[in-house]
Scaffold this motif. Structure first.
Motif, PDB file in Angstrom:
ATOM      1  N   HIS A  67       0.798  -1.281  -0.033  1.00 29.28           N
ATOM      2  CA  HIS A  67      -0.074  -0.251   0.142  1.00 29.28           C
ATOM      3  C   HIS A  67       0.886   1.027  -0.034  1.00 29.28           C
ATOM      4  CE1 HIS A  67      -3.063  -2.775   1.962  1.00 29.28           C
ATOM      5  NE2 HIS A  67      -3.289  -2.856   0.686  1.00 29.28           N
ATOM      6  N   THR A  68       2.153   1.158  -0.130  1.00 30.98           N
ATOM      7  CA  THR A  68       3.068   2.375  -0.113  1.00 30.98           C
ATOM      8  C   THR A  68       3.645   2.728  -1.529  1.00 30.98           C
ATOM      9  OG1 THR A  68       4.999   0.963   0.255  1.00 30.98           O
ATOM     10  CG2 THR A  68       3.485   1.627   2.161  1.00 30.98           C
ATOM     11  N   TYR A  69       3.287   1.984  -2.768  1.00 25.06           N
ATOM     12  CA  TYR A  69       3.718   2.413  -3.882  1.00 25.06           C
ATOM     13  C   TYR A  69       3.418   3.775  -4.252  1.00 25.06           C
ATOM     14  CZ  TYR A  69       4.616  -2.739  -3.521  1.00 25.06           C
ATOM     15  OH  TYR A  69       5.070  -3.954  -3.235  1.00 25.06           O
ATOM     16  N   ARG A  70       2.257   4.179  -3.872  1.00 23.13           N
ATOM     17  CA  ARG A  70       1.971   5.433  -4.401  1.00 23.13           C
ATOM     18  C   ARG A  70       2.612   6.630  -3.889  1.00 23.13           C
ATOM     19  NH1 ARG A  70      -2.953   2.892  -6.281  1.00 23.13           N
ATOM     20  NH2 ARG A  70      -3.256   3.411  -8.697  1.00 23.13           N
ATOM     21  N   LEU A  71       3.149   6.172  -2.559  1.00 18.86           N
ATOM     22  CA  LEU A  71       3.850   7.509  -1.827  1.00 18.86           C
ATOM     23  C   LEU A  71       4.986   8.230  -2.481  1.00 18.86           C
ATOM     24  CD1 LEU A  71       3.452   5.784   1.693  1.00 18.86           C
ATOM     25  CD2 LEU A  71       2.261   8.146   0.862  1.00 18.86           C
ATOM     26  N   ASP A  72       5.086   9.347  -2.380  1.00 20.33           N
ATOM     27  CA  ASP A  72       6.284  10.153  -2.812  1.00 20.33           C
ATOM     28  C   ASP A  72       7.450   9.936  -1.841  1.00 20.33           C
ATOM     29  OD1 ASP A  72       8.009  11.845  -3.676  1.00 20.33           O
ATOM     30  OD2 ASP A  72       6.450  13.544  -4.067  1.00 20.33           O
ATOM     31  N   GLU A  73       8.418   9.367  -2.559  1.00 27.51           N
ATOM     32  CA  GLU A  73       9.547   8.928  -1.738  1.00 27.51           C
ATOM     33  C   GLU A  73      10.126   9.724  -0.876  1.00 27.51           C
ATOM     34  OE1 GLU A  73       9.801   5.408  -2.394  1.00 27.51           O
ATOM     35  OE2 GLU A  73      11.182   5.479  -0.661  1.00 27.51           O
ATOM     36  N   LYS A  74      10.015  11.171  -1.480  1.00 23.63           N
ATOM     37  CA  LYS A  74      10.704  12.144  -0.883  1.00 23.63           C
ATOM     38  C   LYS A  74      10.297  12.447   0.596  1.00 23.63           C
ATOM     39  CE  LYS A  74       9.953  15.931  -3.352  1.00 23.63           C
ATOM     40  NZ  LYS A  74       9.347  15.763  -4.889  1.00 23.63           N
ATOM     41  N   TYR A  75       9.166  11.958   1.146  1.00 24.82           N
ATOM     42  CA  TYR A  75       8.643  12.286   2.253  1.00 24.82           C
ATOM     43  C   TYR A  75       9.027  10.865   3.229  1.00 24.82           C
ATOM     44  CZ  TYR A  75       6.378  15.999   0.102  1.00 24.82           C
ATOM     45  OH  TYR A  75       5.838  17.288  -0.644  1.00 24.82           O
ATOM     46  N   LEU A  76       9.638   9.989   2.760  1.00 29.87           N
ATOM     47  CA  LEU A  76       9.719   8.860   3.513  1.00 29.87           C
ATOM     48  C   LEU A  76      11.074   8.533   4.172  1.00 29.87           C
ATOM     49  CD1 LEU A  76       8.024   6.158   1.033  1.00 29.87           C
ATOM     50  CD2 LEU A  76       6.975   7.637   2.874  1.00 29.87           C
ATOM     51  N   GLY A  77      11.618   9.727   4.501  1.00 32.95           N
ATOM     52  CA  GLY A  77      12.872   9.606   5.123  1.00 32.95           C
ATOM     53  C   GLY A  77      12.894   9.761   6.487  1.00 32.95           C
ATOM     54  N   GLY A  78      11.661   9.680   7.103  1.00 27.98           N
ATOM     55  CA  GLY A  78      11.586  10.092   8.456  1.00 27.98           C
ATOM     56  C   GLY A  78      11.960  11.504   9.160  1.00 27.98           C
ATOM     57  N   LEU A  91      -5.130   4.988   4.001  1.00 29.10           N
ATOM     58  CA  LEU A  91      -4.600   6.166   4.703  1.00 29.10           C
ATOM     59  C   LEU A  91      -4.549   7.226   3.484  1.00 29.10           C
ATOM     60  CD1 LEU A  91      -2.021   4.485   6.973  1.00 29.10           C
ATOM     61  CD2 LEU A  91      -4.279   5.383   7.602  1.00 29.10           C
ATOM     62  N   HIS A  92      -4.681   8.474   3.891  1.00 30.13           N
ATOM     63  CA  HIS A  92      -4.200   9.643   2.906  1.00 30.13           C
ATOM     64  C   HIS A  92      -3.187  10.470   3.780  1.00 30.13           C
ATOM     65  CE1 HIS A  92      -8.387   8.624   2.213  1.00 30.13           C
ATOM     66  NE2 HIS A  92      -8.069   8.958   0.869  1.00 30.13           N
ATOM     67  N   PHE A  93      -2.278  11.050   2.912  1.00 25.92           N
ATOM     68  CA  PHE A  93      -1.005  11.821   3.085  1.00 25.92           C
ATOM     69  C   PHE A  93      -1.046  13.070   2.577  1.00 25.92           C
ATOM     70  CE2 PHE A  93       0.587   8.783   6.059  1.00 25.92           C
ATOM     71  CZ  PHE A  93       0.151   7.676   5.598  1.00 25.92           C
ATOM     72  N   PHE A  94      -0.440  14.138   3.354  1.00 30.45           N
ATOM     73  CA  PHE A  94      -0.456  15.283   2.436  1.00 30.45           C
ATOM     74  C   PHE A  94       0.770  16.246   2.801  1.00 30.45           C
ATOM     75  CE2 PHE A  94      -4.823  14.891   1.031  1.00 30.45           C
ATOM     76  CZ  PHE A  94      -5.553  14.468   1.997  1.00 30.45           C
ATOM     77  N   ASP A  95       1.493  17.140   1.879  1.00 30.34           N
ATOM     78  CA  ASP A  95       2.489  17.670   2.477  1.00 30.34           C
ATOM     79  C   ASP A  95       2.029  18.851   3.297  1.00 30.34           C
ATOM     80  OD1 ASP A  95       4.066  20.464   2.148  1.00 30.34           O
ATOM     81  OD2 ASP A  95       5.163  19.180   0.592  1.00 30.34           O
ATOM     82  N   GLU A  96       2.680  18.927   4.421  1.00 26.56           N
ATOM     83  CA  GLU A  96       2.279  19.904   5.379  1.00 26.56           C
ATOM     84  C   GLU A  96       2.077  21.371   5.227  1.00 26.56           C
ATOM     85  OE1 GLU A  96       4.630  19.975   9.243  1.00 26.56           O
ATOM     86  OE2 GLU A  96       2.904  18.978  10.003  1.00 26.56           O
ATOM     87  N   GLN A  97       2.781  21.694   4.072  1.00 22.61           N
ATOM     88  CA  GLN A  97       3.031  23.162   3.639  1.00 22.61           C
ATOM     89  C   GLN A  97       2.036  23.322   2.572  1.00 22.61           C
ATOM     90  OE1 GLN A  97       6.285  22.362   4.856  1.00 22.61           O
ATOM     91  NE2 GLN A  97       5.644  23.564   6.646  1.00 22.61           N
TER      92      GLN A  97
END
Lengths: 314, 294, 620
Positions: free
Chosen positions: C270-281, C365-371
């Motif tokens: 379920h993570t394939y669509r997530l933009d990798e840039k945000y997955l660095g913790g 789950l949905h994810f959004f850039d904070e800014q």
């Protein structure tokens, strides 16, 4: 128990204390005058009978209505007043509608126009009369403009018309103010719906604007009637107590004559009461029209509606 | 770029041809109507600055020219009108009547209006309705009766006669009552708890809150008194008690040059018109607020 | 019956206030489109522009095949239903409905037929003789509908028609309007602020906020794939829960989502669509979970568990809303950032004050850039993969691709991150091989496939359906890819459009008046039809600050035109581009042939986009 009634008493006393001036005024300047006038209209209290006046019953009224030697102008003065109303009331309404509609279309300067039109309403009445008297003179402004030589105020056929014109001229400002604010109360969405349906300016005016301000039109009608019946002050200012011009002899003008010239207070009281009755009838009719028709008229209308098909209005 | 091509470029019209025509017609009509209102006043002022001879010898003009075509101002018309009107006394009379009546009127009417709006007493609504209906009797009908009562009270031929019969006005009471009803009750209740008496609440707390309406009614009452002709004419015959209106009416019928008469009209009407232009907002707003009920 | 097309529609008041910005929409014939959004978002203004009640500041409105910007409302063949019905109070229902037809001089028999027909459909035949004030709100609304129907327009417009009705009546009228739409087979454009109305009635919904379109899509897509936080929070009742979270990609492919009150583990599939840039913790994102996707359970699966105390329970019949907080001390604070709402069925037996375990559906789950608040889990995502450059070739996506000349020279050997937007990938041509893992139909003949290329997963849009397991060849358009090292961009993709600031002038030269656009400080003569389009904006066009959007195909390099200097030539093999300096501005031009010795640039004025840069409005 006692404290409660004491409080109540105090409340009532305070209330009445506040309206005491009103009560006093009402008694002295409303009730008493009306009663005195009523009583006097049944006597012959006048200059000849200041102290020895007697009760004469309805004689004053009967004399007014029938004695065309003593009161030659009575019926003609009513006709004149009626004629004056016919000249002013429709004209006032139509003019107010048209001018307000023009001001209501999207133009600049609405405030300017409203102010200019309102100037006569804040000009002293006598001053307006002086102004018009000179303007309407044979060598006055009006004649200068049209190159004519008519003595408007002393010409039997023009005099009353001219008074009507002055009244319409003076009243436009106030009328437009009222009518315009009524027009602005119309839901703009209706104009938009009509716009989408293909209505042009004239159609919008006839089908939306005019029906929308009907209550105000009715208001103008009633107030026009009531003040129309009281017309006379303008003539008094221009001509004084008596006038050679028969066509401006209105009912109230006759009243002034009776009061000032002949000092026949009894007859004047009678005339005042007659006027009162006329105005009262108009007011009652207005009340009825606003709050429902009497039953038998309603039945007539229903019968007609059921009989016919869908009536089309174009 | 060819010149002929450039010539073909055009800016968009903001409105279609039909709209422009319609708007022009509207403006033309309105301006023409305006002229009908401005020209008479202009003419009056201009003519009052000329001599009668000049007036008779020239045709239509809106300039204060004399018989030779030169512009000249003849202020002597005004000084003549001044004395013809007996302006000193007359103005004083009018001012006394206007000021006293307006102040008394506002005070007494607001007292009654407050009582009808906020005070509970036995028969409040009936008294209100009775007064409402009976005081709607038109002025002309009340003319003779009022004269008789003044005669009876012996106050004819006095300034009192010009003030007293108009102390209360149901129209003003109605409007003020409306305003009082709109005041937040809690303010009055808070004052009551603090121990203020009824009159104090009315005078110090509520009355200031309806100031706008008071101002409007004050202006209209003042103007009405100022312009009143009929009643002073009927009830006072003593020349020393003339008001501006009655005095001007006399001047109108007397043997003076028309230029003097017009000057008199200008003198009498100018103050009110000036006040109008200064207080425009109140006057026009007040008229609309009061009469929209229709 | 007609299509409606809104292209770059703007509404600007007083030259400053933008009520509607860049509104683009193609409405199909017979479609039921809903504009929805909070008060003041511009939906009514847009509708009124379609109706002709408001002037369109910029952009094109097409109804059918006609450009309608300056066509009067009565000639656009539309009907409108207003919020307050706008019935004429002094006319009977019959006359109200007949009014428009009479204005258009329709013959009497035809009017009668249509009015009676519409009355029949709406069930108001018995009221035909009555006046509006004798009718109830619902009946009046039907009369307003009837008035719209009898005109037989191409498009029906509705401006919040049900807002004045009570809830029950509203629900009833909703179904009636939907049924009416099916029966009349016409195009409906409907404005409402109620998202439930929008979701139940529309074929497609346009969500607006502050004058901008946030997303245009079917109700299902809006629900599943909201483009940003606003749409996610606006659509769906009860509202989506939002949390501040950090995401970390774990070694086994799963992603850990850590919030203040709980931690979730999202399985790799379920993570394939997530933009990798945000997955660095190291970046905080906004995580959204719908209440329907949080359920109280006795035992939650590991990695999908939230343990919380219940603050409030609302029984709604078949649904129960549970308001809980992971931080017990914050129970009474409804603005707490650890509070959330969960939805359950009936009879949960849960009471306020108890501690409950909840299970989260981690696939939803949905994810959004904070800014920016944009979604970082998009339906058609852009992917970032690792790439190795060596010996004139780049090794990525499990294959080796020949580097186009420009990249060969610019990129030194080493490893990079390649940002690949989905539009850079296709099935046409040579490329890397991959295997289809998942397919989805996007509608209108487009299909989305998730392809496993090497160790990376990419998303490719094609026009024929594929099946899971198919072996495909994915070709890469290098000009659309950017290469980064660390966070810095080493080579960027070819820009779609470059903007040059400038103005429009008219100069008198000798006896002639010549027109130029001044871009980058350089005067470029403009052709007549372009001039007329500028003139159509009015006299003020000469005073405005403009910017010109020129895409690579809108300019051509040759011997004629305005002199420029070539800064760089980008040879991508199949396509070549040149970066040129025009005055003090830069342009990217597609090259047809070799670079001329004395380069000049000629602009294709038909493709230039003109913007008013002061208010950021596209003129045409």
């Amino acid at each position: 128990m006692k404290a409660q009634t004491k409080q109540k008493l105090k409340r009532n006393a305070t209330g009445y204390a506040f309206i005491l001036p009103l009560i006093l005024y009402f008694v002295v300047f409303q009730l008493a005058p009306m009663l005195i006038a009523l009583v006097i209209s049944f006597t012959n209290y006048s200059l000849e009978h200041l102290t020895d006046y007697t009760f004469v019953g309805f004689e004053n009224f009967i004399e007014l209505f029938t004695n065309s030697v003593k009161y030659p102008m009575f019926w003609s003065s009513l006709k004149t007043t009626f004629f004056y109303i016919l000249l002013t009331v429709p004209a006032n309404i139509i003019l107010a509608l048209v001018v307000s509609a023009l001001l209501n279309s999207k133009i600049k300067g609405e405030k300017f126009f409203k102010t200019v039109f309102y100037i006569p309403s804040v000009t002293v009445g006598v001053a307006i009369m002086v102004m018009w008297q000179q303007m309407l003179a044979p060598d006055g402004l009006i004649n200068q403009l049209f190159g004519t030589n008519v003595d408007f105020l002393n010409n039997e056929s023009t005099a009353l018309v001219v008074f009507a014109f002055m009244s319409i001229w003076g009243g436009l400002g106030y009328n437009v103010l009222i009518m315009l604010s009524a027009m602005k109360n119309i839901d703009p969405a209706m104009y938009e719906a009509a716009e989408i349906d293909g209505a042009g300016a004239v159609q919008k005016f006839l089908y939306i604007t005019v029906p929308g301000v009907m209550p105000t039109v009715f208001f103008f009608l009633v107030t026009g009637l009531i003040s129309g019946f009281q017309v006379g002050e303008q003539m008094l200012i221009i001509y004084g107590d008596t006038t050679m011009v028969q066509s401006v002899y209105t009912y109230v003008y006759g009243l002034y004559y009776t009061m000032r010239r002949s000092c026949d207070y009894a007859t004047a009281s009678a005339m005042s009461y007659f006027l009162f009755v006329i105005i009262l009838i108009i007011t009652l009719i207005q009340f009825r029209v606003q709050n429902g028709r009497p039953k038998f008229i309603q039945k007539l209308i229903d019968r007609r509606k059921k009989g016919g098909e869908l009536v089309e209005k174009v | 770029m060819k010149k002929s091509e450039v010539a073909k470029l055009h800016f968009p019209r903001r409105f279609s041809a039909g709209t422009v025509a319609k708007k022009t017609v509207v403006y033309v009509v309105l301006i023409a109507l305006c002229l009908a209102f401005i020209v008479p006043y202009l003419w009056m002022i201009v003519t009052s600055l000329r001599t009668e001879m000049a007036y008779n010898s020239t045709g239509f003009t809106l300039l204060p020219i004399d018989e030779y075509g030169n512009i000249s101002f003849h202020f002597e018309n005004y000084s003549e009108a001044f004395s013809a009107l007996d302006l000193g006394t007359v103005f004083l009379n009018t001012m006394i009547v206007c000021v006293v009546n307006t102040v008394a009127n506002l005070f007494l009417n607001s007292l009654a209006a407050y009582a009808f709006a906020r005070l509970k007493f036995f028969g409040r609504n009936s008294v209100f309705r009775v007064c409402l209906f009976s005081m709607m009797v038109p002025g002309t009908v009340m003319l003779v009766p009022n004269y008789l009562i003044c005669d009876f009270l012996g106050i004819t031929d006095s300034l009192t006669a010009l003030i007293m019969p108009f102390l209360m006005s149901i129209y003003n009471i109605f409007l003020l009552r409306q305003q009082f009803l709109g005041v937040d009750k809690e303010i009055e209740e808070a004052a009551k708890i603090e121990g203020a008496g009824v009159f104090r609440i009315y005078f110090r707390i509520v009355l200031p809150l309806v100031k706008p309406m008071l101002i409007v009614l004050g202006i209209t009452t003042f103007m009405w008194n100022y312009s009143n002709y009929l009643w002073p004419y009927i009830v006072n015959t003593d020349p020393a008690l003339r008001t501006l209106s009655t005095s001007l009416a006399e001047l109108m019928g007397a043997d003076y040059d028309l230029t003097v008469k017009l000057a008199g009209a200008v003198i009498v009407s100018a103050p009110m018109i000036i006040i109008f232009f200064v207080l425009q907002k109140f006057i026009i707003g007040g008229t609309m607020a009061g009469a929209v009920k229709g | 019956m007609a299509k409606v097309s809104l292209r770059h529609i703007y509404k600007v008041y007083d030259g400053k206030v933008k009520a509607v910005s860049d509104f683009n929409l193609e409405v199909e014939d017979k479609e039921f489109i809903v504009f929805v959004g909070p008060s003041g978002c511009g939906k009514s203004t847009t509708l009124r522009m379609v109706a002709g009640l408001e002037e369109i500041t910029a952009g094109e409105l097409w109804i059918g095949d006609t450009l309608c910007n300056h066509v009067e409302a009565k000639n656009r063949n539309i009907s409108m239903v207003f919020q307050n019905y706008a019935l004429f109070p002094n006319m009977s229902v019959y006359d109200n409905m007949a009014f428009g037809l009479r204005m258009h001089k329709v013959p009497r028999e035809e009017i009668d037929k249509r009015v009676k027909g519409a009355a029949d459909i709406l069930g108001i035949t018995e009221y035909l003789n009555r006046k509006p004030k004798a009718l109830s709100g619902g009946q009046r609304q039907r009369v307003a509908l009837g008035r719209a129907i009898v005109r037989e327009p191409s498009v029906f417009l509705f401006d919040e028609p049900l807002s004045n009705l009570d809830a029950k009546l509203r629900a009833k009228m909703r179904t009636e309007i939907t049924r009416l739409h099916k029966r009349l087979q016409s195009t409906f454009i409907y404005v409402t602020h109620d998202q439930v109305e929008a979701m139940t009635m529309g074929d497609r919904i346009v969500v607006m906020k502050d004058g901008f379109i946030q997303q245009t899509d079917t109700p299902q897509n809006l629900f599943r794939w909201p483009a940003n936080k606003f749409v996610a929070g606006f659509i769906g009742t009860p509202q989506m829960n939002f949390f501040s979270a950090t995401l970390t990609r774990r070694s086994d492919g799963s992603v850990e989502a850590r919030t203040k009150g709980f931690t979730l583990v999202i399985p790799a599939e379920h993570t394939y669509r997530l933009d990798e840039k945000y997955l660095g913790g190291d970046v905080t994102v906004t995580m959204g979970i719908r209440p329907d996707d949080i359920k109280p359970v006795s035992r939650a699966a590991p990695g999908a568990q939230i343990c919380a105390s219940v603050a409030l329970v609302e029984e709604l019949g078949t649904q129960t809303l549970i308001y809980a907080n992971t931080d017990e001390g914050q129970l009474m604070n409804e603005n707490s950032d650890t509070a959330f709402c969960a939805s359950a069925g009936e009879n949960t037996g849960i009471t306020a004050g108890s501690t409950v375990e909840f299970e989260v559906d981690t696939s939803k789950l949905h994810f959004f850039d904070e800014q920016t608040e944009l979604s970082i889990k998009r339906r058609i995502p852009d992917v970032t993969v690792g790439a190795q450059v060596k010996g004139g070739r780049v090794f990525m996506l499990g294959g080796a691709l020949a580097l186009p000349p420009v990249l060969a020279s610019e990129l030194g050997e080493g490893s990079y991150d390649a940002e690949i937007p989905s539009r850079a990938l296709s099935f046409a041509g040579e490329g890397v091989s991959g295997r289809v893992e998942e397919t989805e139909e996007l509608g209108k003949g487009r299909y989305l496939s998730r392809v496993l290329c090497g160790n990376d997963r990419v998303f490719v849009v094609g026009d024929s359906p594929l099946s899971v397991g198919d072996k495909v060849c994915v070709s890469v358009a290098f000009e659309k890819i950017s290469f980064l090292r660390g966070r810095e961009e080493v080579i960027s993709a070819i820009p779609g459009e470059m903007k040059l600031n400038g103005t429009y002038v008219r100069l008198k030269e000798g006896r002639e008046k010549n027109h130029y656009i001044v871009a980058g400080g350089v005067k470029i003569p403009s052709p007549m039809d372009f001039n007329q389009k500028m003139y159509d904006r009015g006299r003020s066009i000469f005073k405005r600050k403009l910017s010109f959007g020129i895409d690579p195909a809108a300019a051509s390099l040759g011997e004629e035109g305005v002199p420029v200097t070539v800064d760089k030539v980008l040879d991508y093999g199949s396509a070549k581009y040149a970066i040129v300096s025009l005055g003090d501005g830069k342009l990217c031009v597609a090259l047809e042939g070799p670079v001329p010795a004395d380069p000049h640039i000629k602009l294709n004025f038909d493709s230039i986009k003109v913007y008013d840069s002061d208010i950021d409005m596209r003129l045409f």
